[in-house]
Design a protein around this motif. Structure first.
Motif, PDB file in Angstrom:
ATOM      1  N   ASN A 450       4.365  62.701   7.399  1.00  0.00           N
ATOM      2  CA  ASN A 450       4.597  64.069   7.877  1.00  0.00           C
ATOM      3  C   ASN A 450       5.406  64.889   6.872  1.00  0.00           C
ATOM      4  OD1 ASN A 450       3.144  63.807  10.274  1.00  0.00           O
ATOM      5  ND2 ASN A 450       4.899  62.906  11.352  1.00  0.00           N
ATOM      6  N   GLN A 454       4.247  68.340   4.944  1.00  0.00           N
ATOM      7  CA  GLN A 454       5.031  69.585   4.914  1.00  0.00           C
ATOM      8  C   GLN A 454       5.286  70.032   3.480  1.00  0.00           C
ATOM      9  OE1 GLN A 454       8.601  69.134   7.266  1.00  0.00           O
ATOM     10  NE2 GLN A 454       7.474  68.316   9.029  1.00  0.00           N
ATOM     11  N   PRO A 459      -0.708  70.610   6.702  1.00  0.00           N
ATOM     12  CA  PRO A 459      -0.328  69.840   7.893  1.00  0.00           C
ATOM     13  C   PRO A 459      -1.361  68.821   8.352  1.00  0.00           C
ATOM     14  CG  PRO A 459      -0.810  72.137   8.432  1.00  0.00           C
ATOM     15  CD  PRO A 459      -0.748  72.051   6.952  1.00  0.00           C
TER      16      PRO A 459
END
Length: 637
Positions: A450, A454, A459
């Motif tokens: 994740n 970012q 995403p």
């Protein structure tokens, strides 16, 4: 920022580059991501306005801001070649032979890093026939920094997957890219940022390790360059002292006629069998010893020959007829030495190997290639050799501080500098170095995925991960296994959106943590990418367990696969059952269609079922394409 190579450590400051220069990824032969804006990044000491051109057409302009300039190229179709130029009042920068295609970041540890030179013996035609001008790899130089993200990676170059470069490229990445290029017909760019031995924490930003204070504490001292330099000096001094002492004690090196010279009297040498170890080493041995083998040739070779000595624990130095042909300093690499023309001759030829054991164990590894030969002739070197002890050390070789593996260092220096470069996806092959403490791996993997998404401002960036291969002694009984636990953690992380995992418990080697079958790994990853990115109807996994129910003393599993199921003949099915006592026992299996009924006369009330749960497990279920079902543990409570 510290750059690490195989031979030295050196300080690197991006301000030492030319006054105005491209980000290193923007260089000749680059592959840029098609179909999206691609910011072209330049660093400059001045504040002038610069203009971006693509094939001579002005795209946009901007002023340098705080030493950095970026103007986006608009989305482009796949293809090339193109020329990118940046111009100002007193500067012109350009890069040539640029293609637009699909770009993938490959990262992890040594099995991702492993080059085709290490797999060539298994797949010689793949190397010999490689001619893929539109498959290109940028290998990010090994580097670490524990203080802050760096603006640029170390300088490298884009290399095409062609004969002059092919042996230096990542094997997994090549097979992945080759499959996509063949089936999707687009240029493929690989940005390879991987480092052997690295744990996942080294690839994570500090903020992700807030819940793991021991990791941040491990990195803290290395924020000080003086401490790094002191540690390196002390490690080097300790290693030098140990090896100097060993050399001074080595009877073979210090003899009037060193043991590698011709015509050494070996009447007092003893015999042992290769592969294997001398008798004296069975109880443990640290020091040096020598081995010899005489090979008789019917005629003098007219070309260089290859000497293959499998793998040797730990280090070795090799001579043929008194001429040194090479050495290897640690036990993982395969021993492959070139014997130049003129060294071998008709009649008897003597191969001499000096072996160093660092820490109580030494051997010529079993089930590896031992031969002397050419493309048309091979002479086996397995069998009887002679040996003699040369020196004994009371203490093991001093351990080294692997600074480059400390938490956060690789993220700052090898990942953060890449985030301006748009991607199609990420390939991740790592985990061996985390098997000692597998329990938090899924949490860390999820956080890292994740965070990288970012950082790239993508995403939905897909991650394609490789589950650990089978390794170590083949399973003989139900066992507890950190490798199995790590595989389970990897599987948990892959259940999240845009995450995929290939299982390769069929592609490992019991005696090598670096299995050579990287073709199946790369091609399975490519099929997952075809499904996720190119919307192809491809096979993306092995069979899946749809349900697990208890029926009295039995467990009934429903297993499905779109390709169809295949059961393999194996000494055990790989299934084990446990009752309330937590002890696992092999299960008997009966199959009816896609239902598998598991029972054990030692388990009256099963509460847990495992499959392929071992370092090097039994497995018995694949789909008709050969993809194995992934290992698992299911609670039945």
């Amino acid at each position: 920022m510290r750059l690490v190579t195989t031979t030295f450590l050196s300080l690197f400051s991006f301000t030492t580059l030319a006054d105005t220069h491209f980000h290193p990824l923007f260089s000749d032969n680059a592959v840029l991501q098609r179909g999206t804006d691609v910011p072209v990044v330049v660093f400059s000491d001045n504040t002038q306005e610069l203009t971006l051109h693509l094939d001579g057409k002005a795209i946009g302009k901007a002023a340098v801001n705080n030493g950095r300039w970026a103007v986006p190229l608009p989305p482009q179709k796949a293809g090339g070649p193109h020329k990118i130029t940046v111009e100002g009042n007193d500067v012109t920068l350009s890069i040539d032979n640029v293609f637009f295609g699909d770009v993938y970041l490959t990262s992890g540890q040594s099995n991702m890093e492993l080059p085709l030179a290490r797999t060539e013996e298994a797949y010689p035609q793949d190397v010999a026939l490689a001619d893929y001008a539109q498959i290109r790899e940028y290998t990010v130089p090994d580097a670490f920094d524990f203080n802050q993200p760096q603006p640029v990676p170390g300088k490298s170059q884009w290399k095409t997957a062609q004969n002059e470069n092919i042996r230096s490229l990542s094997a997994v990445a090549f097979y992945f890219a080759r499959h996509l290029h063949r089936y999707e017909g687009v240029p493929i760019g690989i940005v390879n940022a991987s480092l052997g031995g690295s744990p996942i924490e080294a690839w994570m930003a500090p903020r992700l390790l807030a819940d793991y204070p021991e990791a941040l504490e491990a990195a803290e001292p290395f924020k000080d360059d003086a401490f790094i330099e002191q540690t390196q000096r002390e490690d080097q001094a300790a290693a030098n002292d140990w090896h100097t002492t060993l050399t001074s004690r080595d009877a073979g090196l210090n003899a009037t006629s060193p043991w590698y010279t011709e015509n050494v009297n070996t009447s007092d040498w003893q015999s042992f069998t290769v592969p294997g170890r001398p008798d004296f080493a069975n109880g443990g041995f640290t020091g040096s010893w020598w081995a010899k083998k005489t090979v008789t040739l019917a005629q003098t070779p007219e070309t260089p020959w290859v000497l293959r000595l499998g793998r040797i624990r730990d280090a070795d130095e090799v001579w043929v007829n008194g001429t040194r042909v090479g050495n290897t300093t640690y036990h993982y690499p395969p021993r492959r030495y070139t014997v130049p023309q003129g060294i071998l001759h008709k009649g008897d030829n003597v191969i001499t190997v000096r072996v160093i054991s660092n820490n109580g164990d030494t051997e010529f590894f079993p089930d590896k290639a031992f031969f002397l030969g050419s493309d048309t002739q091979r002479i086996s070197l397995a069998g009887e050799w002679q040996y003699k002890q040369a020196a004994t050390m009371q203490d093991p070789a001093p351990t080294q501080t692997f600074i480059r593996w400390k938490p956060t260092g690789l993220y700052h220096a090898m990942i953060a500098p890449l985030t301006d470069f748009p991607l199609s996806g990420v390939l991740w092959y790592q985990g061996e170095s985390n098997t000692g403490q597998p329990a938090t791996y899924a949490e860390k993997m999820l956080a890292m995925m994740n965070d990288w998404r970012q950082a790239w401002q993508q995403p939905a960036l897909p991650f394609f991960t490789v589950q650990l291969a089978n390794y170590m002694a083949p399973q003989t009984a139900p066992e507890q296994s950190h490798w199995a636990e790590l595989r389970d953690e990897q599987a948990q992380a892959a259940t999240t959106p845009n995450a995929y995992m290939v299982t390769i418990i069929d592609a490992g080697e019991y005696n090598d943590i670096h299995p050579v079958n990287k073709r199946v790994v790369g091609e399975r990853l490519a099929k997952q990418a075809q499904h996720a990115i190119y919307q192809r109807d491809t096979n993306i996994s092995g069979p899946q367990v749809q349900s697990a129910t208890v029926d009295g003393s039995a467990v009934v599993l429903t297993i499905t696969d779109p390709q169809g199921l295949r059961t393999l003949t194996s000494p055990q099915s790989g299934f084990t059952l446990a009752g309330e006592d937590g002890a696992y026992h092999f299960a008997d299996v009966t199959r009816k269609g896609n239902q598998f009924r598991l029972t054990s006369d030692k388990v009256a009330k099963p509460v847990s079922v495992r499959y392929a749960w071992a370092n090097n497990p039994f497995y018995s279920i694949t789909d008709t394409d050969g993809w194995p079902m992934a290992p698992f543990e299911h609670s039945l409570k």
